[in-house]
Design an enzyme around this catalytic site. Structure first.
Site, short mmCIF file in Angstrom:
data_model
loop_
_atom_site.label_atom_id
_atom_site.label_comp_id
_atom_site.label_asym_id
_atom_site.label_seq_id
_atom_site.Cartn_x
_atom_site.Cartn_y
_atom_site.Cartn_z
N ARG A 167 7.64 -0.13 -7.16
CA ARG A 167 7.22 0.01 -5.77
C ARG A 167 6.59 -1.29 -5.26
NH1 ARG A 167 3.77 4.96 -5.39
NH2 ARG A 167 2.50 3.72 -6.83
N THR A 223 0.84 -1.20 0.00
CA THR A 223 0.00 0.00 0.00
C THR A 223 0.87 1.25 0.00
OG1 THR A 223 -1.87 1.09 1.11
CG2 THR A 223 -0.17 0.11 2.51
N TYR A 224 0.27 2.39 -0.35
CA TYR A 224 0.98 3.66 -0.37
C TYR A 224 -0.03 4.78 -0.19
CZ TYR A 224 -0.64 3.88 -5.23
OH TYR A 224 -1.42 3.90 -6.36
N ARG A 279 6.48 -6.39 -2.10
CA ARG A 279 6.18 -7.82 -2.01
C ARG A 279 7.43 -8.62 -1.64
NH1 ARG A 279 3.77 -6.35 -6.98
NH2 ARG A 279 1.51 -5.96 -6.75
N GLU A 316 4.77 -11.08 -13.13
CA GLU A 316 4.04 -12.27 -12.71
C GLU A 316 4.65 -13.54 -13.28
OE1 GLU A 316 1.11 -8.81 -13.01
OE2 GLU A 316 2.77 -9.65 -14.17
N ASP A 340 -3.64 -7.04 -3.73
CA ASP A 340 -3.52 -5.58 -3.78
C ASP A 340 -4.75 -4.95 -3.15
OD1 ASP A 340 -1.12 -5.90 -5.04
OD2 ASP A 340 -1.91 -5.57 -7.07
N ASP A 341 -4.56 -3.77 -2.58
CA ASP A 341 -5.67 -3.17 -1.84
C ASP A 341 -6.77 -2.60 -2.74
OD1 ASP A 341 -4.23 -1.10 -2.89
OD2 ASP A 341 -3.85 -0.07 -0.99
N ASP A 342 -6.51 -2.39 -4.03
CA ASP A 342 -7.54 -1.81 -4.90
C ASP A 342 -8.34 -2.85 -5.66
OD1 ASP A 342 -5.38 -2.62 -6.36
OD2 ASP A 342 -5.41 -0.93 -7.75
#
Length: 394
Positions: free
Chosen positions: A213, A149-150, A218, A339, A238-240
């Site tokens: 980033r 996160t950022y 990770r 990936e 991921d948070d989104d």
């Protein structure tokens, strides 16, 4: 002067009875009427050197009860040192301490251990040859969810959305949240209120570009998992992104490496793209891909479309991996190839993959790219404390 002489009567003399016989004492079963205890006591007194001379008894009437008391005291002392329970053997530093346990106490301890083992475990019944049913308990796998996160306008909304999903997942779940440079107070405050077991990490790596980033964050989580030898299923969330509860329930079925299709919006946001495996049952037989630039990739998987066993990171011999270097994401490859370059370090080909769910028949998470990049910060609002801001939606 006349003298009178009195003859002493004998201690034991015969007495006549009505039946004409003589009797020196009552007999039971042909034995003397003296009790066995008296015979045993007289035997012990002889061993101790005590005489039964009447003259000696007249000299000291206290000696007989004294020796009786001494004999019974010694018997009681010897019996008191005799253990009647089961003594448990000990090892190590506790060798000089012992504990006597009764059988029913041991049964209660065993039942207590079984009850504790049943917590956070899956039970199944197996029928033996004799027809008896035995209940076995298999502990649930730990889910290790990694979220980089950022600071940005929608960060608080995204983190709370992921946290509310993880709260509904059956334990054990460990949420590893990684920030860059410094752990912000706002992020720590959100994590404390979620009710989810978490670890808040900081990536100290100097990031040259925005695309690197998430890669370095990770890798920070992977180093933490490898250092502490966490045993579970690792998933990059991921948070989104948007996740279904069924996804986290399916992760515990993974043995080595699991993958599934992910629905996402194209960059133009005018069409949906399905990216991920094509499955025949749980076997991966192909890949969904719609972009020509990604045809060169070995595995067409989104970062949120796979999970793997954490022991691959710190126990490579178990999986017979040929690589000696640590398993990490690479920042030297082109964007969009992180990936596939990472998956190539974990598995050799599709034969070592598992389709989740069976036949890959449902979409378990969505990558919608709805991050509001053009949302301005409110006037006078510091970026370091952006999580308390309220944005009016029209």
């Amino acid at each position: 002067m006349a003298s009178i002489r009195r003859t002493l009567s004998p201690m034991y003399h015969d007495r006549s009875h009505e039946n004409g016989g003589s009797h020196k004492g009552f007999t039971i079963g042909g034995s003397s009427s003296k009790h066995n205890s008296s015979q045993f006591l007289s035997y012990l007194t002889k061993l101790l050197g005590v005489t039964s001379d009447p003259k000696s008894s007249r000299r000291g009437p206290w000696r007989r009860p004294f020796y009786q008391f001494l004999v019974f005291f010694l018997l009681g002392f010897v019996l008191g040192l005799t253990p009647f329970g089961k003594m448990e053997d000990v090892n190590g530093s506790d060798r000089f301490s012992f504990e006597i346990k009764q059988p029913y106490v041991e049964e209660r301890l065993e039942n207590r251990k079984r009850e504790e083992a049943a917590v956070d475990a899956v039970s199944f019944v197996a029928e033996t040859e004799n027809g008896k049913k035995e209940v076995n308990f298999v502990p649930k796998k730990l889910l290790i969810v990694v979220t980089p996160t950022y600071n940005r306008a929608m960060q608080a909304y995204y983190l709370n959305r992921v946290a509310q999903t993880l709260r509904l997942v059956e334990s054990p779940v460990l949420w590893i949240v990684v920030e860059g440079n410094v752990a912000s107070f706002e992020t720590s405050e959100i994590l404390r209120k979620t009710g989810v077991m978490y670890r808040h990490l900081v990536c100290k790596r100097n990031m040259t570009s925005i695309k690197d980033r998430g890669v370095h964050q990770r890798n920070t989580a992977l180093e933490h998992i490898e250092l502490h030898k966490l045993d579970g299923i690792v998933y990059f969330a991921d948070d989104d992104n948007i996740y279904s509860l069924e996804l986290f329930q399916s992760l515990r079925q993974i043995s080595r490496f699991g993958t599934w299709p992910v629905a996402m919006l194209a960059q133009s946001k005018n069409k949906a793209i399905l990216e991920g495996p094509v499955c025949n049952g749980s076997q991966v037989i192909g890949w969904h891909t719609n972009e020509k630039s990604k045809r060169l990739r070995r595995f067409h998987v989104d970062m949120s479309g796979f999970a793997f066993n954490s022991t691959i990171l710190w126990d490579p011999k178990r999986w017979r991996r040929p690589f000696s270097h640590p398993t990490r994401q690479l920042d030297t490859v082109k964007e969009g190839f992180q990936e596939t370059s990472f998956i190539e370090q974990v598995v050799a080909d599709e034969s070592e993959m598992e389709g989740v769910p069976p036949a890959c028949s449902s979409i378990l998470n969505w990558h919608l790219h709805l991050d509001a990049l053009d949302v301005p910060y409110p006037q006078g609002w510091a970026i370091q404390k952006n999580l308390q801001a309220l944005i009016t939606m029209k």
